[in-house]
Design an enzyme around this catalytic site. Structure first.
Site, mmCIF file in Angstrom:
data_model
loop_
_atom_site.group_PDB
_atom_site.id
_atom_site.type_symbol
_atom_site.label_atom_id
_atom_site.label_comp_id
_atom_site.label_asym_id
_atom_site.label_seq_id
_atom_site.Cartn_x
_atom_site.Cartn_y
_atom_site.Cartn_z
ATOM 1 N N HIS A 30 -10.909 -3.616 -28.312
ATOM 2 C CA HIS A 30 -11.961 -4.405 -27.454
ATOM 3 C C HIS A 30 -13.457 -4.115 -28.152
ATOM 4 C CE1 HIS A 30 -8.667 -4.130 -24.669
ATOM 5 N NE2 HIS A 30 -9.045 -4.997 -24.311
ATOM 6 N N HIS A 70 -11.442 0.812 -22.168
ATOM 7 C CA HIS A 70 -11.050 -0.382 -23.082
ATOM 8 C C HIS A 70 -11.880 -0.303 -24.450
ATOM 9 C CE1 HIS A 70 -13.739 -2.305 -20.273
ATOM 10 N NE2 HIS A 70 -13.960 -2.939 -21.207
ATOM 11 N N LEU A 120 -9.406 0.589 -14.971
ATOM 12 C CA LEU A 120 -10.667 0.801 -14.539
ATOM 13 C C LEU A 120 -11.042 1.115 -13.309
ATOM 14 C CD1 LEU A 120 -11.007 -3.102 -15.798
ATOM 15 C CD2 LEU A 120 -11.906 -0.826 -16.872
ATOM 16 N N GLY A 160 -15.766 -4.793 -14.847
ATOM 17 C CA GLY A 160 -14.378 -4.386 -14.160
ATOM 18 C C GLY A 160 -14.173 -3.193 -13.414
ATOM 19 N N HIS A 265 -14.933 -10.137 -25.249
ATOM 20 C CA HIS A 265 -14.197 -8.917 -24.438
ATOM 21 C C HIS A 265 -13.537 -8.179 -25.446
ATOM 22 C CE1 HIS A 265 -13.257 -6.515 -20.889
ATOM 23 N NE2 HIS A 265 -12.040 -6.555 -21.536
ATOM 24 N N SER A 387 -4.439 16.685 11.179
ATOM 25 C CA SER A 387 -3.076 16.444 11.127
ATOM 26 C C SER A 387 -2.412 17.011 9.750
ATOM 27 C CB SER A 387 -2.723 14.916 10.872
ATOM 28 O OG SER A 387 -3.119 14.370 12.099
ATOM 29 N N GLU A 414 -8.573 7.401 0.327
ATOM 30 C CA GLU A 414 -7.520 8.030 -0.480
ATOM 31 C C GLU A 414 -7.729 7.951 -1.890
ATOM 32 O OE1 GLU A 414 -5.706 7.193 3.926
ATOM 33 O OE2 GLU A 414 -6.959 5.928 2.005
ATOM 34 N N HIS A 464 3.778 14.499 6.802
ATOM 35 C CA HIS A 464 4.585 13.435 7.600
ATOM 36 C C HIS A 464 5.220 12.832 6.736
ATOM 37 C CE1 HIS A 464 1.092 14.389 10.157
ATOM 38 N NE2 HIS A 464 1.418 13.384 11.155
ATOM 39 N N ASP A 472 5.382 6.467 15.081
ATOM 40 C CA ASP A 472 4.247 5.589 14.617
ATOM 41 C C ASP A 472 5.259 4.666 13.740
ATOM 42 O OD1 ASP A 472 2.176 6.600 15.116
ATOM 43 O OD2 ASP A 472 1.838 8.255 13.498
ATOM 44 N N HIS A 476 4.553 3.930 8.642
ATOM 45 C CA HIS A 476 4.084 5.494 8.379
ATOM 46 C C HIS A 476 5.377 6.313 8.176
ATOM 47 C CE1 HIS A 476 0.484 4.001 9.949
ATOM 48 N NE2 HIS A 476 0.058 5.186 9.964
ATOM 49 N N ARG A 523 6.003 16.409 10.113
ATOM 50 C CA ARG A 523 5.180 16.329 11.174
ATOM 51 C C ARG A 523 5.988 17.304 12.016
ATOM 52 N NH1 ARG A 523 5.278 11.816 15.529
ATOM 53 N NH2 ARG A 523 3.397 12.456 16.819
#
Length: 664
Positions: A30, A70, A120, A160, A265, A387, A414, A464, A472, A476, A523
């Site tokens: 690139h 890249h 990316l 990106g 690019h 939890s 997350e 869990h 749940d 889940h 759990r």
């Protein structure tokens, strides 16, 4: 020192030439970013960054992360010119087998490469983790007389990276946490791979970042003096905010045929190499050209950098002499002082024989003595401490008012959390552990894969873990997730069966320094499996698999179980009779690394009547039961009902295990 504009402009064009020649030689790569952001590289590596090419891992260096991986020839070119051990011969071997200049930068392969980038946005998350680690380090180790940590983290990202959700998760966290040692440079060239960026984006990046707590400057990224002015302002700010520099650039500058277009690019411009090199003032008959005056400038600059590092080293020596306790704590970050599982297990009291608790609750209890023994262990959770139960009770939250806190509230982010944890691990000072529900591993999986690829010792405490989630319901209940994670090379997945195996799982994860470990916890409450000695459960978890219940007559059947299903295997063995062996397999990856002799002692080839049980998909267990064996599992999504009802309805019971074994 005055900015040497003429020489650095010349260096920028020669860095463009290195990129053009490298991409042209292998017909792959690139060119857009290495050419478009060449002036940014010239200012950073030729003037502004504090680093030492002779000591790539100097602990107070400015960290530079190329999130837009890249554009790797940008980084290789500037590392070569700066005097890192990236010789011209390796630049010429760009993207060749066993070179130190692979297609995307890879941690550990190339001196000066801070992290593995290419997917990316990951580098943006990594840079936030490094900035977080820098704030923690300053809070723990700096003194008024000896401020040994004051580095900045500098990240170069493109459109990106900015479009990927992981970047915005991480940047929102950085803004909220006021990580003012972080400088993000946005190579804004209005181009993405497929088309001009206007086809897919229309937001005002400056307003967006200001809204999440960043300072923003917008400059001409190909104006050396303007970029340096913005960079210096970002470094010296007292605003308490992370810094964004929007550098407006012309993609593939230097190849007029494709500059400023989507064709610029990738490698599309390489076919115009000869005319481009002429336009850049490079000799027609000498590829990979660097002029003597540019080499001399960077050699002199390298000496300036070394002197700066040496000056810091005197401060560091004085700090060590004045603060032996802090110095000893800092030394524990080295791999040579990595905690040993046996020593950690000695610090974890045995659980009461009548204990009946979820392994997430056992994990809470196990974590506390480990955190006391490993003071550079830090933890975080994605808004789920209540939890996941992984809060380090003896400490407090990390935030803008307490940079020494060991508990990090990542919010519902997350993916960003996992990428930030990688950044902490790349930095190498603190040991990161993070937590969420196991089903949300899918949100963090790209960063987890990179942790495995880069051999980062990140610990995932994901709870869990099965249909035991119960009411749940299937959204889940991660029936497929554990197996999906087991197929990632170099990721250990440990699913302990009771509190004592949980102790072994945590000790195993802490001891491991050559890759990440995921501990999958329940759990629902589980019985303490007292039919199996405490030492066998703990040490068995370290080995990944072990004989939990040995036959007392000629061996006829082997029952293999993991996690909460081990209790069913122990019960089934009593029905099947004295010739039945129960094997606990909390971690297939660790078991597979044991010697052939040990594996044969646990799973003797002569016994082919084998049944495995797990509250999840069955496909991977055929590796251990063979063509003659059976697997009791769940090859469908779960149900919403109380956990015992779900287990019975889906056939995860001792009775089902007995029935399967009797059919063999």
């Amino acid at each position: 020192m005055t900015l040497q504009t003429h020489l650095l402009a010349k260096a920028a064009n020669q860095a463009r030439g290195l990129a053009i020649d490298a991409v042209h030689a292998c017909s792959s790569g690139h060119l857009g970013l290495p050419l478009g952001a060449a002036e940014v590289g010239a200012v950073l590596f030729g003037h502004a960054l504090v680093h030492n090419p002779e000591r790539p891992r100097w602990i107070n260096r400015d960290r530079f992360i190329l999130s837009a991986g890249h554009g790797s020839m940008f980084l290789y070119g500037w590392l070569h010119l700066s005097g890192y051990d990236v010789p011209l011969e390796q630049v010429k071997k760009f993207r060749s087998l066993h070179s130190i200049t692979p297609g995307h930068p890879e941690f550990r392969d190339t001196p000066g490469v801070e992290c593995t980038t290419g997917p990316l946005g990951q580098g943006v998350g990594n840079s936030v983790g490094m900035a977080l680690a820098g704030q923690m380090a300053a809070a723990r180790f700096n003194t008024a007389e000896h401020p040994i940590f004051d580095y900045h983290v500098v990240c170069l990202a493109g459109d990106g990276c900015m479009q990927e959700g992981v970047s915005m998760e991480a940047c929102a966290f950085a803004g909220h946490q006021k990580l003012d040692n972080l400088i993000l440079i946005y190579d804004s060239n209005d181009v993405t791979l497929d088309a001009m960026a206007v086809k897919t984006q229309s937001e005002n990046a400056a307003l967006r970042f200001k809204a999440i707590g960043w300072d923003v400057q917008t400059i001409d990224g190909q104006d050396l003096a303007a970029f340096l002015k913005a960079f210096n302002k970002a470094k010296k700010t007292k605003s308490g905010k992370p810094q964004l520099i929007i550098a407006r650039t012309l993609i593939a500058k230097g190849i007029p045929e494709v500059a400023g277009t989507a064709k610029g690019h990738g490698e599309g411009g390489a076919k115009f190499a000869d005319t481009a090199r002429a336009g850049l003032g490079l000799p027609a008959d000498q590829h990979f050209f660097v002029s003597d005056d540019v080499r001399a400038y960077f050699a002199q600059h390298k000496q300036r950098l070394i002197r700066t590092c040496n000056k810091w080293s005197k401060t560091y020596k004085a700090w060590r002499e004045a603060n032996p306790d802090k110095a000893a704590l800092l030394d524990t970050s080295s791999e040579a002082q990595a905690p040993k599982a046996a020593a950690l297990l000695e610090k974890i009291p045995a659980f009461p024989a009548d204990a009946k608790l979820a392994t997430r609750a056992a994990g809470r209890d196990v974590l506390q003595p480990i955190a006391a023994a490993v003071p550079l262990l830090i933890g975080g959770s994605a808004d789920l401490y209540g939890s996941t139960l992984n809060y380090i009770a003896a400490d407090k939250d990390f935030d803008a008012g307490n940079r020494a806190g060991r508990n990090i509230r990542f919010g519902i982010r997350e993916h960003g959390m996992a990428a930030i944890a990688n950044g902490v691990a790349y930095d190498g000072l603190f040991r990161p552990s993070i937590a969420t529900f196991l089903v949300f591993a899918d949100y963090s999986r790209p960063a987890m894969r990179l942790a495995a690829l880069s051999k980062l010792p990140v610990i995932y405490i994901y709870t869990h873990d099965s249909v035991g989630v119960g009411e749940d319901g299937p959204t889940h209940q991660p029936v497929e997730t554990v197996s999906g994670l087991r197929v990632i090379p170099n990721l250990d997945v440990i699913r302990p069966a009771d509190p004592e195996e949980t102790a072994g799982a945590f000790a195993a994860a802490m001891e491991r320094m050559d890759g990440p470990t995921l501990i999958a916890l329940t759990r629902q409450a589980l019985p303490n499996l007292n039919d199996i000695p405490v030492s066998a459960r703990r040490e068995g978890a370290l080995k990944g698999g072990y004989v939990a219940v040995k036959e007392t007559a000629a061996l006829t059947h082997i029952l293999i179980a993991t996690g909460s299903e081990l209790q069913y295997a122990v019960a089934a063995a009593k029905t099947l009779g004295a010739g039945t062996r129960v094997v606990s397999m909390p971690c297939t990856e660790r078991f597979d690394r044991q010697s052939a002799e040990y594996r044969e002692s646990v799973l003797p080839n002569a016994c082919r009547k084998r049944v495995a049980i797990e509250a999840g998909v069955t496909v991977l267990w055929h590796k251990y039961v063979g063509l003659d064996g059976k697997v009791v599992g769940i090859d469908r999504f779960g149900l919403s009902a109380p956990a015992p009802v779900v287990f019975k309805e889906l056939g995860i019971t001792a009775e089902a295990l007995v029935a399967a074994a009797q059919l063999l």
